[in-house]
Write a protein that holds these residues in place. Structure first.
Motif, PDB file in Angstrom:
ATOM      1  N   ARG A   1       0.828  -1.510   0.251  1.00 34.44           N
ATOM      2  CA  ARG A   1      -0.180  -0.335  -0.051  1.00 34.44           C
ATOM      3  C   ARG A   1       1.029   1.773  -0.073  1.00 34.44           C
ATOM      4  N   LEU A   2       1.958   1.995   0.823  1.00 32.91           N
ATOM      5  CA  LEU A   2       2.747   2.843   0.647  1.00 32.91           C
ATOM      6  C   LEU A   2       3.194   2.660  -0.281  1.00 32.91           C
ATOM      7  N   THR A   3       4.470   1.665  -0.659  1.00 33.00           N
ATOM      8  CA  THR A   3       4.558   1.553  -2.304  1.00 33.00           C
ATOM      9  C   THR A   3       4.149   2.297  -3.417  1.00 33.00           C
ATOM     10  N   THR A   4       2.599   1.376  -3.420  1.00 35.43           N
ATOM     11  CA  THR A   4       1.492   2.012  -4.335  1.00 35.43           C
ATOM     12  C   THR A   4       0.909   3.776  -4.157  1.00 35.43           C
ATOM     13  N   LEU A   5       1.232   3.837  -2.847  1.00 33.24           N
ATOM     14  CA  LEU A   5       0.727   5.983  -2.234  1.00 33.24           C
ATOM     15  C   LEU A   5       2.239   6.435  -3.482  1.00 33.24           C
ATOM     16  N   VAL A   6       3.213   6.147  -2.733  1.00 37.41           N
ATOM     17  CA  VAL A   6       4.119   6.952  -3.276  1.00 37.41           C
ATOM     18  C   VAL A   6       4.246   6.709  -5.013  1.00 37.41           C
ATOM     19  N   GLY A   7       4.259   5.606  -5.362  1.00 37.05           N
ATOM     20  CA  GLY A   7       4.121   5.410  -7.091  1.00 37.05           C
ATOM     21  C   GLY A   7       3.590   5.962  -7.335  1.00 37.05           C
ATOM     22  N   VAL A   8       2.509   6.213  -7.085  1.00 39.27           N
ATOM     23  CA  VAL A   8       1.556   7.252  -8.504  1.00 39.27           C
ATOM     24  C   VAL A   8       1.188   8.762  -7.588  1.00 39.27           C
ATOM     25  N   TRP A   9       1.861   8.651  -6.654  1.00 37.79           N
ATOM     26  CA  TRP A   9       1.838  10.419  -6.106  1.00 37.79           C
ATOM     27  C   TRP A   9       2.741  11.031  -6.474  1.00 37.79           C
ATOM     28  N   HIS A  10       4.307   9.966  -6.826  1.00 41.52           N
ATOM     29  CA  HIS A  10       4.713  10.857  -8.079  1.00 41.52           C
ATOM     30  C   HIS A  10       5.121  10.324  -9.290  1.00 41.52           C
ATOM     31  N   HIS A  11       4.073   9.693  -9.937  1.00 37.11           N
ATOM     32  CA  HIS A  11       4.411   8.771 -11.111  1.00 37.11           C
ATOM     33  C   HIS A  11       4.765  10.568 -12.523  1.00 37.11           C
ATOM     34  N   GLN A  12       5.702  10.271 -13.109  1.00 35.17           N
ATOM     35  CA  GLN A  12       5.666  11.035 -14.539  1.00 35.17           C
ATOM     36  C   GLN A  12       5.257  10.216 -15.721  1.00 35.17           C
ATOM     37  N   PRO A  13       5.173  11.214 -16.316  1.00 31.77           N
ATOM     38  CA  PRO A  13       3.982   9.859 -17.077  1.00 31.77           C
ATOM     39  C   PRO A  13       5.064   9.359 -18.405  1.00 31.77           C
ATOM     40  N   ASP A  14       6.454  10.244 -18.723  1.00 34.27           N
ATOM     41  CA  ASP A  14       7.760   9.434 -18.839  1.00 34.27           C
ATOM     42  C   ASP A  14       9.289   8.877 -18.578  1.00 34.27           C
ATOM     43  N   GLN A  15       8.371   8.600 -16.925  1.00 34.62           N
ATOM     44  CA  GLN A  15       9.622   7.612 -16.226  1.00 34.62           C
ATOM     45  C   GLN A  15       8.893   6.645 -15.304  1.00 34.62           C
ATOM     46  N   GLY A  16       9.504   5.826 -14.867  1.00 35.78           N
ATOM     47  CA  GLY A  16       8.877   5.707 -13.752  1.00 35.78           C
ATOM     48  C   GLY A  16       8.525   3.828 -13.763  1.00 35.78           C
ATOM     49  N   ASP A  17       7.996   3.786 -13.380  1.00 36.88           N
ATOM     50  CA  ASP A  17       7.152   2.295 -13.115  1.00 36.88           C
ATOM     51  C   ASP A  17       5.152   2.484 -14.106  1.00 36.88           C
ATOM     52  N   ASP A  18       5.506   1.850 -15.172  1.00 33.64           N
ATOM     53  CA  ASP A  18       3.901   2.146 -15.658  1.00 33.64           C
ATOM     54  C   ASP A  18       2.899   1.716 -14.837  1.00 33.64           C
ATOM     55  N   ARG A  19       2.807   0.870 -13.758  1.00 33.51           N
ATOM     56  CA  ARG A  19       1.866   0.254 -13.243  1.00 33.51           C
ATOM     57  C   ARG A  19       1.228   1.464 -12.223  1.00 33.51           C
ATOM     58  N   TYR A  20       2.277   2.373 -12.421  1.00 35.57           N
ATOM     59  CA  TYR A  20       1.745   3.050 -10.929  1.00 35.57           C
ATOM     60  C   TYR A  20       0.730   4.601 -11.946  1.00 35.57           C
ATOM     61  N   ALA A  21       0.676   4.627 -13.720  1.00 33.67           N
ATOM     62  CA  ALA A  21       0.034   5.465 -14.238  1.00 33.67           C
ATOM     63  C   ALA A  21      -1.192   4.979 -14.122  1.00 33.67           C
ATOM     64  N   VAL A  22      -2.021   5.334 -13.026  1.00 35.44           N
ATOM     65  CA  VAL A  22      -4.048   5.434 -12.626  1.00 35.44           C
ATOM     66  C   VAL A  22      -4.233   6.624 -13.405  1.00 35.44           C
ATOM     67  N   TRP A  23      -5.510   6.515 -13.651  1.00 29.58           N
ATOM     68  CA  TRP A  23      -6.821   7.537 -14.614  1.00 29.58           C
ATOM     69  C   TRP A  23      -7.428   7.740 -13.764  1.00 29.58           C
ATOM     70  N   TYR A  24      -8.450   8.680 -13.998  1.00 30.15           N
ATOM     71  CA  TYR A  24      -9.562   8.686 -13.457  1.00 30.15           C
ATOM     72  C   TYR A  24     -10.255   8.967 -14.206  1.00 30.15           C
ATOM     73  N   ASP A  25     -12.166   7.945 -14.447  1.00 25.37           N
ATOM     74  CA  ASP A  25     -12.396   8.429 -16.136  1.00 25.37           C
ATOM     75  C   ASP A  25     -13.860   9.602 -15.498  1.00 25.37           C
ATOM     76  N   LEU A  26     -13.346  10.679 -15.487  1.00 21.65           N
ATOM     77  CA  LEU A  26     -14.074  11.435 -15.092  1.00 21.65           C
ATOM     78  C   LEU A  26     -15.541  11.283 -15.467  1.00 21.65           C
ATOM     79  N   ASP A  27     -16.190  10.737 -16.597  1.00 21.20           N
ATOM     80  CA  ASP A  27     -17.212  10.527 -16.982  1.00 21.20           C
ATOM     81  C   ASP A  27     -18.315   9.284 -16.936  1.00 21.20           C
ATOM     82  N   ASN A  28     -17.552   8.049 -16.539  1.00 27.10           N
ATOM     83  CA  ASN A  28     -17.883   6.948 -15.841  1.00 27.10           C
ATOM     84  C   ASN A  28     -17.188   6.570 -14.247  1.00 27.10           C
ATOM     85  N   ASP A  29     -16.850   7.754 -13.834  1.00 28.93           N
ATOM     86  CA  ASP A  29     -16.548   7.756 -12.034  1.00 28.93           C
ATOM     87  C   ASP A  29     -15.467   6.025 -11.932  1.00 28.93           C
ATOM     88  N   ARG A  30     -15.133   5.667 -12.819  1.00 34.52           N
ATOM     89  CA  ARG A  30     -13.835   4.933 -12.699  1.00 34.52           C
ATOM     90  C   ARG A  30     -12.945   5.292 -12.897  1.00 34.52           C
TER      91      ARG A  30
END
Length: 589
Positions: A131-160
């Protein structure tokens, strides 16, 4: 004085009896007296911290990752579900730490370098590293760097929450910081007032959520530390299927008497076609159990529950061989190698039903079915309702059924079909169709990837040892190649991406543009011709994307047409053309 002596004797006897009881209790639970004494002195308290506070504490080196902890192993599903739980206000479990002295050290967590100073009250994580690793990874994720697993996006139209970049969706790494969120909203003028309000609701949910941290102190030995870690991470018994069924029954939720879909799911995995979604496997069973009835396109489980136990078991026995033949047809003749690449998954139960009733397709029915599969893949979003007609009961012969399916698909319209290059995700049928078109060029692995162990650069992506684990991991199909300018939104065309397992975009770009690093054939397999490499090396990225988009649109459109054969006659004698034929939409045999 005698009464004093008698009182002392009674006290001694009571102490011995109590000691014997403690000893027998320790033996009963596998504890030695030493362990019981050491664990008994552990003190605990629970503190609440917001998620931004937790991330800041990790950055400052407050948390230490113990030697017992596993590395970051969570995939897209666990990561997106964690943030979905936070958004809903669900509990995500307590983080448990041991408060004890620790020396100065440097380490990384989710790719973030951390310097921890010498601390007499450092927090070593016993439970909650993922959980801690996930929080840090998503918080600091950059589009061109790091682990793509932490590229989390929120769909504003479908709430997911969605893994990987998505056009128009909000990056969670942006939503968690007010300054980034303001800038993102300013650069996206298409947002509605409801979208903007949802952005700030997500920001509030992420920054105000409080996570409990249990702090244990008084652990005096490494044996006690190891024992606590084992108890926290190895205690409990997993829920059996009977437990879940009993809970569903007590809650009034219908449940199926026989879970017949599981053998089909395992069979698909064993054949290298990937894990079928449960609903899709249930549809395949219903297609075999009731071939003269319509296959439900949505919510198939209640229909399965209506079947008798004997009918379900018979369907399971018959569905296995039918599924194997259907998958062989999809892979060999329709050239779709994995369930995640099916543009419309509904075609699979229709094919399973066809095989169950008429046997393996051959000759004319085989050609008609292949055309049907690819013509459905070319449907526009407004035309997908025609799949309802394909779910209707079978009738007549194998040839008439294949013809019925083919005739149910409307033609592309007044304009010939062209590939939609704005779809760059596996979540949309157009994106999966694009992936099939790129796969037809024979792309190979360009750089090593952590998600496909054992294969070296140059290995074809089509080989099952590479393709299956990559797609089974639920990672995105496309890997970014061109860099994204700061503050810019996600590129919207496929020319920016390669069909490739997850890899840092900077490493891909460096490998592609390095002289003599890759052969011409490897580059051509990814539609990287000399002109494109020249534009990349000159950092003329917009011209490169336009150039490559033209190549991709032509290749994907021709690939789809070579299988769908729009413009060719579907009746009478069918022309025999190679799969690689570069036919025009209005061509003639």
């Amino acid at each position: 004085m005698m009464w004093l002596w008698l009182a002392a004797c009674r006290a001694s006897l009571r102490a011995r009896a109590r000691s014997r009881r403690l000893g027998s209790s320790s033996k009963r639970y596998g504890l030695t007296r030493k362990e019981n004494r050491e664990v008994g002195v552990v003190r605990q308290r629970v503190d609440l911290y917001t998620l931004p506070h937790l991330v800041r504490m990790v950055e400052e080196g407050r948390f230490r990752v113990g030697a017992f902890s596993r590395p970051a192993i969570w995939g897209h599903r666990q990561i997106t579900e964690l943030f979905d739980s936070v958004h809903r206000g669900f509990p995500i479990g307590t983080i448990t730490v041991a408060e004890q002295p620790a020396g100065e050290e440097d380490f990384r967590i989710a790719g973030l370098p951390v310097h921890a100073s010498r601390d007499g009250q450092a927090w070593t994580v016993l439970d909650g590293v993922q959980r801690l690793t996930t929080l840090v990874g998503v918080w600091h994720h950059q589009p061109d760097q790091g682990d793509d697993r932490y590229a989390v996006w929120y769909d504003l139209d479908n709430d997911r929450f969605l893994p990987g970049p998505h056009p128009g969706a909000l990056p969670v790494s942006v939503a968690c910081r007010a300054d980034r969120l303001r800038s993102w909203i300013d650069t996206h003028p298409f947002l509605t007032e409801d979208n903007i309000a949802e952005c700030w609701r997500l920001h509030t949910a992420l920054t105000s959520y409080q996570e409990p941290v249990t702090v244990l102190s008084g652990i005096e030995s490494s044996e006690s530390f190891s024992l606590l870690f084992t108890r926290l991470n190895d205690a409990g018994v997993g829920l059996a299927r009977s437990d879940v069924a009993r809970a569903r029954k007590e809650a009034g939720i219908p449940t199926s008497p026989v879970a017949g879909e599981q053998p089909l799911i395992r069979q698909s995995e064993q054949l290298g076609f990937g894990r079928l979604p449960e609903a899709l496997a249930v549809q395949c069973l219903l297609a075999v159990a009731q071939p003269r009835r319509r296959i439900p396109r949505s919510a198939p489980r209640p229909h399965m529950d209506e079947l008798a136990v004997s009918a379900t078991r018979e369907a399971v026995e018959r569905a296995g061989p039918a599924l194997e033949v259907a998958l062989r047809f999809v892979r060999k003749h329709a050239r779709i190698p994995h369930v995640r690449l099916l543009p419309h998954p509904e075609i699979l139960p229709v094919l399973v039903r066809f095989v169950s009733v008429f046997g393996p397709p051959s000759q004319r029915p085989q050609e008609l079915l292949r055309r049907w599969v690819w013509r459905t893949a070319m449907l526009t979003p407004r035309q997908t309702s025609v799949l309802e007609e394909a779910m209707e009961p079978v009738a007549g012969t194998a040839e008439s059924e294949a013809a019925r399916l083919l005739e149910s698909v409307p033609p592309p319209g007044p304009r010939p079909f062209t590939a939609d290059l704005t779809s760059v995700t596996a979540d949309h049928p157009e994106g999966r169709l694009n992936a099939l078109g790129l796969l037809s060029a024979g792309p190979a692995l360009l750089v090593p990837s952590a998600f496909v162990a054992g294969d070296q650069p140059g290995a074809p992506l089509s080989v099952s040892s590479l393709l299956t684990p990559w797609l089974d991991s639920e990672h995105d199909l496309f890997c970014r190649l061109t860099p994204q300018p700061p503050g810019a939104s996600r590129p919207t065309t496929l020319g920016n991406y390669l069909l490739h397992p997850p890899a840092p975009s900077g490493k891909l770009l460096k490998t592609v543009t390095s002289p003599d690093s890759l052969t011409a054939s490897l580059l051509e397999g990814h539609f990287l011709d000399p002109r494109g490499i020249q534009l990349l090396s000159s950092r003329r990225y917009e011209e490169f994307v336009q150039h490559r988009d033209g190549l991709l649109k032509t290749a994907i459109t021709h690939r789809a047409q070579s299988f769908a054969r729009w413009g060719f006659k579907d009746r009478g004698r069918l022309p025999s053309l190679p799969d690689s034929a570069r036919d025009t939409p209005n061509g003639t045999p």
